[in-house]
Design a protein around this motif. Structure first.
Motif, PDB file in Angstrom:
ATOM      1  N   ASP A   1       0.706  -1.136   0.111  1.00 39.08           N
ATOM      2  CA  ASP A   1       0.003   0.054   0.239  1.00 39.08           C
ATOM      3  C   ASP A   1       0.924   1.110  -0.014  1.00 39.08           C
ATOM      4  O   ASP A   1       0.525   2.506  -0.253  1.00 39.08           O
ATOM      5  CB  ASP A   1      -0.884   0.025   1.201  1.00 39.08           C
ATOM      6  N   GLY A   2       2.146   1.108   0.281  1.00 37.70           N
ATOM      7  CA  GLY A   2       3.305   2.377   0.146  1.00 37.70           C
ATOM      8  C   GLY A   2       2.652   3.150   1.304  1.00 37.70           C
ATOM      9  O   GLY A   2       2.846   4.422   1.380  1.00 37.70           O
ATOM     10  N   ILE A   3       2.439   2.609   2.801  1.00 43.96           N
ATOM     11  CA  ILE A   3       2.129   3.447   3.631  1.00 43.96           C
ATOM     12  C   ILE A   3       2.814   3.055   4.855  1.00 43.96           C
ATOM     13  O   ILE A   3       3.401   1.892   4.998  1.00 43.96           O
ATOM     14  CB  ILE A   3       0.775   3.204   4.378  1.00 43.96           C
ATOM     15  N   ASN A   4       3.119   4.030   5.937  1.00 43.93           N
ATOM     16  CA  ASN A   4       3.745   3.498   7.263  1.00 43.93           C
ATOM     17  C   ASN A   4       5.402   3.286   7.031  1.00 43.93           C
ATOM     18  O   ASN A   4       5.615   2.003   7.751  1.00 43.93           O
ATOM     19  CB  ASN A   4       3.023   2.630   7.838  1.00 43.93           C
ATOM     20  N   SER A   5       5.997   3.488   5.990  1.00 45.53           N
ATOM     21  CA  SER A   5       7.402   3.314   6.077  1.00 45.53           C
ATOM     22  C   SER A   5       8.056   3.481   7.188  1.00 45.53           C
ATOM     23  O   SER A   5       8.076   4.605   7.989  1.00 45.53           O
ATOM     24  CB  SER A   5       7.968   3.875   4.751  1.00 45.53           C
ATOM     25  N   ILE A   6       9.182   2.823   7.583  1.00 46.82           N
ATOM     26  CA  ILE A   6      10.018   2.894   8.846  1.00 46.82           C
ATOM     27  C   ILE A   6      11.350   3.378   8.560  1.00 46.82           C
ATOM     28  O   ILE A   6      12.359   3.497   9.545  1.00 46.82           O
ATOM     29  CB  ILE A   6      10.177   1.834   9.688  1.00 46.82           C
ATOM     30  N   ASP A   7      12.077   3.279   7.307  1.00 49.53           N
ATOM     31  CA  ASP A   7      13.360   3.772   6.795  1.00 49.53           C
ATOM     32  C   ASP A   7      13.304   3.949   5.386  1.00 49.53           C
ATOM     33  O   ASP A   7      12.438   3.326   4.610  1.00 49.53           O
ATOM     34  CB  ASP A   7      14.117   2.702   7.339  1.00 49.53           C
ATOM     35  N   ARG A   8      14.004   4.865   5.146  1.00 54.46           N
ATOM     36  CA  ARG A   8      14.225   5.293   3.833  1.00 54.46           C
ATOM     37  C   ARG A   8      15.889   5.339   3.313  1.00 54.46           C
ATOM     38  O   ARG A   8      16.732   5.859   4.070  1.00 54.46           O
ATOM     39  CB  ARG A   8      14.077   6.664   3.436  1.00 54.46           C
ATOM     40  N   ILE A   9      16.183   4.398   2.214  1.00 54.38           N
ATOM     41  CA  ILE A   9      17.576   4.163   1.836  1.00 54.38           C
ATOM     42  C   ILE A   9      17.785   4.825   0.446  1.00 54.38           C
ATOM     43  O   ILE A   9      17.043   4.359  -0.496  1.00 54.38           O
ATOM     44  CB  ILE A   9      17.873   2.812   1.922  1.00 54.38           C
ATOM     45  N   GLU A  10      18.711   5.691   0.481  1.00 56.55           N
ATOM     46  CA  GLU A  10      18.992   6.486  -0.892  1.00 56.55           C
ATOM     47  C   GLU A  10      20.134   5.314  -1.807  1.00 56.55           C
ATOM     48  O   GLU A  10      21.199   5.012  -1.019  1.00 56.55           O
ATOM     49  CB  GLU A  10      19.394   7.872  -0.829  1.00 56.55           C
ATOM     50  N   VAL A  11      19.723   5.187  -2.943  1.00 61.54           N
ATOM     51  CA  VAL A  11      20.781   4.324  -3.629  1.00 61.54           C
ATOM     52  C   VAL A  11      21.352   5.153  -4.897  1.00 61.54           C
ATOM     53  O   VAL A  11      20.489   5.942  -5.518  1.00 61.54           O
ATOM     54  CB  VAL A  11      20.073   3.318  -4.324  1.00 61.54           C
ATOM     55  N   ASP A  12      22.550   5.599  -4.812  1.00 60.15           N
ATOM     56  CA  ASP A  12      23.426   6.358  -5.801  1.00 60.15           C
ATOM     57  C   ASP A  12      23.551   5.380  -7.244  1.00 60.15           C
ATOM     58  O   ASP A  12      23.219   4.322  -7.262  1.00 60.15           O
ATOM     59  CB  ASP A  12      24.518   6.766  -5.532  1.00 60.15           C
ATOM     60  N   ASP A  13      24.049   5.946  -8.225  1.00 61.88           N
ATOM     61  CA  ASP A  13      24.511   5.540  -9.567  1.00 61.88           C
ATOM     62  C   ASP A  13      24.918   3.986  -9.260  1.00 61.88           C
ATOM     63  O   ASP A  13      25.987   3.825  -8.715  1.00 61.88           O
ATOM     64  CB  ASP A  13      25.072   6.378 -10.461  1.00 61.88           C
ATOM     65  N   ARG A  14      24.118   3.177  -9.921  1.00 66.36           N
ATOM     66  CA  ARG A  14      24.855   1.566 -10.026  1.00 66.36           C
ATOM     67  C   ARG A  14      24.641   1.028 -11.402  1.00 66.36           C
ATOM     68  O   ARG A  14      23.866   1.600 -12.252  1.00 66.36           O
ATOM     69  CB  ARG A  14      24.015   0.818  -9.017  1.00 66.36           C
ATOM     70  N   ASP A  15      25.432   0.297 -11.894  1.00 65.74           N
ATOM     71  CA  ASP A  15      25.425  -0.450 -13.020  1.00 65.74           C
ATOM     72  C   ASP A  15      24.402  -1.607 -13.119  1.00 65.74           C
ATOM     73  O   ASP A  15      24.078  -2.381 -12.165  1.00 65.74           O
ATOM     74  CB  ASP A  15      26.642  -1.129 -13.490  1.00 65.74           C
ATOM     75  N   LEU A  16      23.755  -1.526 -14.274  1.00 62.97           N
ATOM     76  CA  LEU A  16      22.589  -2.641 -14.627  1.00 62.97           C
ATOM     77  C   LEU A  16      23.072  -3.611 -15.654  1.00 62.97           C
ATOM     78  O   LEU A  16      23.470  -3.218 -16.722  1.00 62.97           O
ATOM     79  CB  LEU A  16      21.394  -2.059 -14.784  1.00 62.97           C
ATOM     80  N   SER A  17      22.787  -4.775 -15.522  1.00 58.68           N
ATOM     81  CA  SER A  17      22.810  -5.924 -16.442  1.00 58.68           C
ATOM     82  C   SER A  17      21.451  -6.598 -16.508  1.00 58.68           C
ATOM     83  O   SER A  17      20.607  -6.753 -15.969  1.00 58.68           O
ATOM     84  CB  SER A  17      23.830  -7.079 -16.048  1.00 58.68           C
ATOM     85  N   LEU A  18      21.003  -6.387 -17.933  1.00 60.36           N
ATOM     86  CA  LEU A  18      19.751  -6.773 -18.486  1.00 60.36           C
ATOM     87  C   LEU A  18      19.666  -7.986 -19.372  1.00 60.36           C
ATOM     88  O   LEU A  18      20.241  -7.630 -20.473  1.00 60.36           O
ATOM     89  CB  LEU A  18      18.835  -5.569 -18.815  1.00 60.36           C
ATOM     90  N   SER A  19      18.779  -8.884 -19.320  1.00 55.35           N
ATOM     91  CA  SER A  19      18.707  -9.815 -20.254  1.00 55.35           C
ATOM     92  C   SER A  19      17.249 -10.510 -19.937  1.00 55.35           C
ATOM     93  O   SER A  19      16.965 -11.280 -19.067  1.00 55.35           O
ATOM     94  CB  SER A  19      19.634 -11.252 -19.907  1.00 55.35           C
ATOM     95  N   VAL A  20      16.292  -9.823 -20.954  1.00 50.03           N
ATOM     96  CA  VAL A  20      14.962 -10.251 -20.936  1.00 50.03           C
ATOM     97  C   VAL A  20      14.682 -11.048 -22.448  1.00 50.03           C
ATOM     98  O   VAL A  20      14.630 -10.407 -23.388  1.00 50.03           O
ATOM     99  CB  VAL A  20      14.091  -9.136 -20.537  1.00 50.03           C
TER     100      VAL A  20
END
Length: 286
Positions: free
Chosen positions: A52-71
């Motif tokens: 539901d996206g309610i009552n979060s208890i912590d927030r973590i910021e994620v800086d730039d990261r590399d992604l590997s994608l294979s779909v």
């Protein structure tokens, strides 16, 4: 085993249904290590709150990261797979040790992994080439959603550190448009591009439960991720300087984008391909 249904869609300009011929679509692939991601992770006490996206208890910021994608779905060259993960293997280490010193694709907060190598967790996949400029289809769109990817799919999310980060993706969704491609009809039923894209817009979202508890039981819980895609990519920025067994001429692996078309229009029938949109939609239902 899931039942798979193929759905074809084409957008036409100035043509009626009577003047066209249906084109069944047969598969596709999006394989690239060129993109990056950044964003936020929110923590919750319960799965219901996370959904539901309610009552979060912590927030973590994620800086730039590399992604590997294979779909890949019913592709010519690859078995079905939904693989999204940090490209941990790239390195500039003088001894060529895979992943050594790589803090954007390997170690660090925000590393994620979904390694569904048989395509069993997706609920919907769509792929499309578009924006034909007279020579190339320059844009490629991909939409992927799925659920219940767990230990068998090597599900991971590094929320606070890179240890004890295994768990399950209750749900996940990827949506992107890659630009700057050189997509061409390489065979009567195949459109593909083999160059790296020059731009991307899109996002990856999901609900993850962290279940490992050998050394960090306090980190167990429910997390939602909201990552934006970008072209910021450490491995690509070090093109020519990558070492070790997992690189090509000092750079990242080639990109591949492909859509397989089951049948092209008969002579005298207006071509759907030349009007700028070719789309594959594959849906899985239990």
């Amino acid at each position: 085993m899931h039942r798979k249904t193929l759905v074809a869609f084409a957008a036409l300009t100035g043509l009626t249904a009577a003047g066209t011929q249906a084109m069944p679509f047969g598969g596709g692939a999006a394989v690239t290590d060129r993109f990056g991601y950044s964003g936020t992770i929110l923590r919750y006490d319960t799965l219901a709150d996370a959904r539901d996206g309610i009552n979060s208890i912590d927030r973590i910021e994620v800086d730039d990261r590399d992604l590997s994608l294979s779909v890949t779905q019913d592709d010519r060259d690859y078995a079905d797979a939904n693989i999204l993960m940090g490209s941990w293997w790239y390195t500039t280490d003088e001894q060529g040790r895979a992943g050594w010193g790589n803090t954007t694709g390997n170690t660090g907060v925000g590393f994620m992994q979904l390694f569904d190598d048989n395509g069993s967790t997706d609920t919907a996949v769509s792929m499309a080439f578009s924006n034909f400029d007279g020579t190339y289809y320059t844009d490629f769109s991909l939409s992927l959603s799925g659920e219940n990817a767990a230990a068998d799919d090597f599900a991971r999310l590094s929320t606070y550190d890179n240890v004890n980060d295994g768990g399950a993706w209750y749900s996940y969704a990827l949506s992107l448009t890659a630009t700057g491609l050189q997509g061409q009809m390489t065979a009567p039923n195949i459109i593909e591009a083999g160059n790296h894209p020059t731009g991307v817009t899109g996002s990856f979202t999901g609900i993850f439960e962290l279940t490992e508890n050998q050394t960090s039981p306090a980190n167990q819980g429910f997390y939602s991720v909201d990552f934006s895609l970008s072209m910021t990519n450490w491995a690509f920025a070090n093109e020519g300087d990558l070492t070790g067994p997992y690189q090509v001429d000092g750079g990242i692996y080639p990109s591949e984008f492909r859509v397989l078309v089951g049948q092209v229009p008969a002579p005298g029938i207006p071509s759907l391909l030349g009007l700028g949109l070719v789309m594959l939609a594959l849906r899985r239902r239990g």
